[in-house]
Every structure is written in C-alpha cells, then in structure tokens.
Scaffold this motif. Structure first.
Motif, PDB file in Angstrom:
ATOM      1  N   GLN A 146       0.842  -1.196   0.000  1.00  0.00           N
ATOM      2  CA  GLN A 146       0.000   0.000   0.000  1.00  0.00           C
ATOM      3  C   GLN A 146       0.875   1.243   0.000  1.00  0.00           C
ATOM      4  O   GLN A 146       1.773   1.374   0.828  1.00  0.00           O
ATOM      5  N   MET A 147       0.606   2.135  -0.961  1.00  0.00           N
ATOM      6  CA  MET A 147       1.372   3.364  -1.080  1.00  0.00           C
ATOM      7  C   MET A 147       0.459   4.419  -1.709  1.00  0.00           C
ATOM      8  O   MET A 147      -0.325   4.096  -2.601  1.00  0.00           O
ATOM      9  N   ASP A 148       0.570   5.650  -1.252  1.00  0.00           N
ATOM     10  CA  ASP A 148      -0.309   6.678  -1.838  1.00  0.00           C
ATOM     11  C   ASP A 148       0.132   7.002  -3.258  1.00  0.00           C
ATOM     12  O   ASP A 148       1.266   6.744  -3.669  1.00  0.00           O
ATOM     13  N   ASP A 149      -0.806   7.543  -4.024  1.00  0.00           N
ATOM     14  CA  ASP A 149      -0.584   7.793  -5.447  1.00  0.00           C
ATOM     15  C   ASP A 149       0.580   8.748  -5.705  1.00  0.00           C
ATOM     16  O   ASP A 149       1.312   8.584  -6.689  1.00  0.00           O
ATOM     17  N   ALA A 150       0.759   9.748  -4.847  1.00  0.00           N
ATOM     18  CA  ALA A 150       1.856  10.704  -5.053  1.00  0.00           C
ATOM     19  C   ALA A 150       3.215  10.003  -4.952  1.00  0.00           C
ATOM     20  O   ALA A 150       4.126  10.288  -5.750  1.00  0.00           O
ATOM     21  N   HIS A 151       3.362   9.079  -4.006  1.00  0.00           N
ATOM     22  CA  HIS A 151       4.622   8.339  -3.882  1.00  0.00           C
ATOM     23  C   HIS A 151       4.821   7.401  -5.070  1.00  0.00           C
ATOM     24  O   HIS A 151       5.930   7.290  -5.602  1.00  0.00           O
TER      25      HIS A 151
END
Length: 165
Positions: free
Chosen positions: A145-150
């Motif tokens: 799981q990782m946010d879209d910006a990263h």
C-alpha cells in the motif's frame, strides 16, 4: 499479445508478461540437485514447492529493458556466489562501520558497489508491488500500500525523468 498502456512510460504498446520478482531471481532459488528443486512459496494459508511465478502484462519491452539495464543485470548475478551470496563474499574484505556489537554498516563506495543500480533495483521491486494487486499461487493476492503521489514520484525516477524519491 496484449496491447495496453505501459504502467511505466504511459504509452499504448504491446505489453510483456512482467514478473513481480524478476525471472532471474526464480532461477537463483531453483535447486537442480533436488528431485523437486522448485522454490518454496508461502502464503497466509499454505506452503508449497512450485514453478508458479507472479506475472502480469504490465510493461512494454522498452521499460522492461530499463529495469534490466538499470538494476537487474547488476544485482541478480551478485545474489549468488561460490559461498552462496556474492554480495557477502565481496564485503568480507571491506572495513565496515560498527554501529553496535552486532551491526555493521558498509559504504557502497568502499565496497565497490554501484549504489545507483542497487537503489534502482530495490525501488523497482517496491514500485511493482505497489501499483497493482498480484495474483498469488493460492488464489490470494498481495501488494504494497502506497499513496498515489509516492507511486508517481517513484515511477518518474524509474523512467529517468525524476530524482530519487
């Protein structure tokens, strides 16, 4: 043959069957001396030996080539050596920096390692794990799981259009 948008370059192209872990890693863990020398796969529900490899039409051949040239061709051969782990073999004669009684840190420069290729390889694994749910051998899925910006900053780095994230 799958024609779709490449997850890395964003171009509509013929996609390759991209591996979650590079295919070269699977070859390293195969033991030809065993009757069933396939790698051991582990999930939340079961453990088995299998030829199964997580793969999906994800990248075009040009982007697959970037992963290979910028990290895989450098790292994968160093994961196996005559004593089992070539990176460790190469570190034996390098002075480490003692962090604690049990922990040492090593400089890539002191060891003669290409830090850029090591970083690219590691970041490419993380990015692949984060951009989709990967089907596992037991019918389950796995991902990071990782946010879209990263994910986007990592994609730009891997593509060669952005700095190390």
């Amino acid at each position: 043959m799958t024609i779709d948008v490449c997850a890395l370059c964003g171009e509509t192209r013929e996609l390759q069957l991209s591996h979650f872990l590079p295919a070269g890693l699977y070859r390293l863990v195969f033991d030809p001396d065993e009757k069933n020398g396939h790698p051991i796969l582990i999930s939340k529900t079961t453990t088995t030996k299998s030829t199964f490899q997580m793969k999906y039409p994800l990248l075009c051949s040009e982007c697959e080539g970037k992963f290979s040239a910028n990290g895989e061709r450098y790292v994968i051969p160093r994961l196996q050596g005559k004593n089992g782990f070539r990176f460790l073999d190469e570190l034996r004669d390098v002075p480490g920096h003692q962090i604690s009684t049990e922990l040492y840190a090593f400089s890539c420069a002191d060891a003669g390692f290409d830090a850029g290729k090591l970083a690219y390889f590691a970041v490419s694994l993380l990015w692949r794990a984060a951009i989709r749910n990967w089907d596992m051998f037991d019918g389950g899925t796995t991902s990071v799981q990782m946010d879209d910006a990263h994910k986007e900053s990592i994609r730009q780095y891997l593509l060669g259009t952005g700095p190390f994230p």
